[in-house]
Design a protein around this motif. Sequence first.
Motif, PDB file in Angstrom:
ATOM      1  N   ALA A   1       1.048  -1.357  -0.082  1.00 19.61           N
ATOM      2  CA  ALA A   1       0.307   0.504  -0.259  1.00 19.61           C
ATOM      3  C   ALA A   1       0.584   1.415   0.278  1.00 19.61           C
ATOM      4  N   ASN A   2       0.238   2.138  -0.512  1.00 23.08           N
ATOM      5  CA  ASN A   2       1.278   3.456   0.119  1.00 23.08           C
ATOM      6  C   ASN A   2       0.932   4.428   0.897  1.00 23.08           C
ATOM      7  N   VAL A   3       1.960   3.424   2.153  1.00 21.18           N
ATOM      8  CA  VAL A   3       2.624   4.267   3.353  1.00 21.18           C
ATOM      9  C   VAL A   3       2.792   5.635   3.361  1.00 21.18           C
ATOM     10  N   ASP A   4       3.020   5.863   2.824  1.00 25.32           N
ATOM     11  CA  ASP A   4       3.377   7.441   2.282  1.00 25.32           C
ATOM     12  C   ASP A   4       2.411   8.472   2.901  1.00 25.32           C
ATOM     13  N   LYS A   5       1.159   7.694   1.688  1.00 27.50           N
ATOM     14  CA  LYS A   5      -0.519   8.270   1.609  1.00 27.50           C
ATOM     15  C   LYS A   5      -0.779   8.888   3.237  1.00 27.50           C
ATOM     16  N   ALA A   6      -0.695   7.003   3.664  1.00 24.00           N
ATOM     17  CA  ALA A   6      -1.820   7.229   4.715  1.00 24.00           C
ATOM     18  C   ALA A   6      -0.933   7.728   6.093  1.00 24.00           C
ATOM     19  N   VAL A   7       0.617   8.415   6.140  1.00 28.25           N
ATOM     20  CA  VAL A   7       1.338   8.828   7.554  1.00 28.25           C
ATOM     21  C   VAL A   7       1.415   9.754   6.909  1.00 28.25           C
ATOM     22  N   ALA A   8       1.369  10.924   5.402  1.00 26.48           N
ATOM     23  CA  ALA A   8       1.457  12.051   5.320  1.00 26.48           C
ATOM     24  C   ALA A   8       0.979  12.985   5.958  1.00 26.48           C
ATOM     25  N   TRP A   9       0.186  13.053   6.783  1.00 25.90           N
ATOM     26  CA  TRP A   9      -0.978  14.241   7.973  1.00 25.90           C
ATOM     27  C   TRP A   9       0.558  14.037   9.044  1.00 25.90           C
ATOM     28  N   LYS A  10       1.026  12.914   9.578  1.00 23.19           N
ATOM     29  CA  LYS A  10       2.078  13.276  10.961  1.00 23.19           C
ATOM     30  C   LYS A  10       3.531  14.273  10.207  1.00 23.19           C
ATOM     31  N   ASN A  11       3.911  13.542   8.790  1.00 27.70           N
ATOM     32  CA  ASN A  11       5.310  14.151   8.888  1.00 27.70           C
ATOM     33  C   ASN A  11       4.238  15.933   8.069  1.00 27.70           C
ATOM     34  N   GLY A  12       2.963  16.349   8.540  1.00 26.51           N
ATOM     35  CA  GLY A  12       3.187  17.961   8.280  1.00 26.51           C
ATOM     36  C   GLY A  12       2.636  18.043   6.323  1.00 26.51           C
ATOM     37  N   LEU A  13       1.987  16.570   5.872  1.00 26.60           N
ATOM     38  CA  LEU A  13       2.088  17.112   4.299  1.00 26.60           C
ATOM     39  C   LEU A  13       0.268  16.295   4.181  1.00 26.60           C
ATOM     40  N   PHE A  14      -0.586  16.906   3.571  1.00 30.33           N
ATOM     41  CA  PHE A  14      -1.465  15.930   3.026  1.00 30.33           C
ATOM     42  C   PHE A  14      -1.469  15.858   1.333  1.00 30.33           C
ATOM     43  N   ASN A  15      -1.602  14.408   1.602  1.00 25.15           N
ATOM     44  CA  ASN A  15      -1.791  13.454   0.888  1.00 25.15           C
ATOM     45  C   ASN A  15      -2.876  12.951  -0.151  1.00 25.15           C
ATOM     46  N   PHE A  16      -2.589  13.704  -1.606  1.00 20.58           N
ATOM     47  CA  PHE A  16      -4.200  13.642  -1.837  1.00 20.58           C
ATOM     48  C   PHE A  16      -4.202  12.520  -3.496  1.00 20.58           C
TER      49      PHE A  16
END
Length: 399
Positions: free
Chosen positions: A317-332
Amino acid sequence: MEQNHRLAYLLERLAAHTATKEELDELTSLVDQDESGISMDAVESWLEVNQPQARPAFDRQHWMQVADQILQSDKLSGDPLAKPATRIHHLHRWGWAAAVVVLFGLGAWFFSQNHPAKPDAVITGNAPLDVDPGKNGAILTLADGSEMVLDSAGNGIITRQNGTTVVLKSDGLQYAPGERSTGEIAYNTISTSKGRQFKVVLPDGSKVWLNAASTLKFPVAFEGKERGVELSGEAYFEVAKNAEQPFKVKVPGKIDIEVLGTAFNVNAYTNEKHSYTTLVAGSVSVSHTSKTAGRIVLKPGDQLQAGDAGMALVQQANVDKAVAWKNGLFNFEGVGLREMMRQLERWYNLEVVYEGNVPDVVFFGEMSRTLKLSDVLSGLERADVHFRLEEGHKLIVMP
């Protein structure tokens, strides 16, 4: 290749505040007039190595026009005779465009030091409405029902419960267990409202980051055969290893998760159709609270999607997308308009209302969660979706 070298040279001059007016004009022109994407790719490569630092204010409106030109060159060109039912819009250059604006802003700031501008006229009318991004903050509810607003509380020891000391630090709340109490187990609850996020270190040393509009209930001391917590909303867990005392996360009415020591993200908002458990490291097993089916064991990179119909495992799965919020990002990445709006609604503390026949748009890309709402909406409006912000944080979405 020669053009790339020239871009790199100009960017270095800009970052060092040594660029001349002619060099800044040249840099602006290269990016503004680039149709092939070569200049933008070179800028992106340079930015990956040289992240811009915050500088004094600059003429944002002027440089947003440059960013807009960058965005326009990124739109997909499709067959005009075959319009898909679902429109797709890429935002992957918007984050870089914003970064380019910051870089150009350095130049604008540099010029302002050497060529002071006349003071701006005072605006007597009402300033345009805007919303600041979310920030750290939460409400702590103690075992006796009393509440503490952590946004305003000072750092230091804020309470002691059943032998556990609760300390507020600059980066969150920490529970430091002392002598164990023989009394009844006391539970605390950390709640984040819309526009807030928070981090808490649990009594066993496990770390939990709460996204906006989320709640975590936990004991002030982990005793017995397991370490159990309850979650509503979204949280990222880094669980301290203890094979003799498994860590369990219960999402009432949705899923139960059991781990020994690992890192994972749980997205289980009540207003979302599905919940998602994404494993970053270690191993977890997940079961559906309302189904009789067995547990599913996740490996790093797996994501379990759970809904009313049951559970489904997505590998790689797209792990970066799942945890983007914790890293200060919206991943759309692959996110539809309404799902995107629910994310913005939580982070910017909005009430979102749809007006008219709003198009079905799917987005791809990332944006910083530190942007003001107006900057985010400026990027989204390139997808032919329009917005109107009214008093009371009410955002109207229009075709």
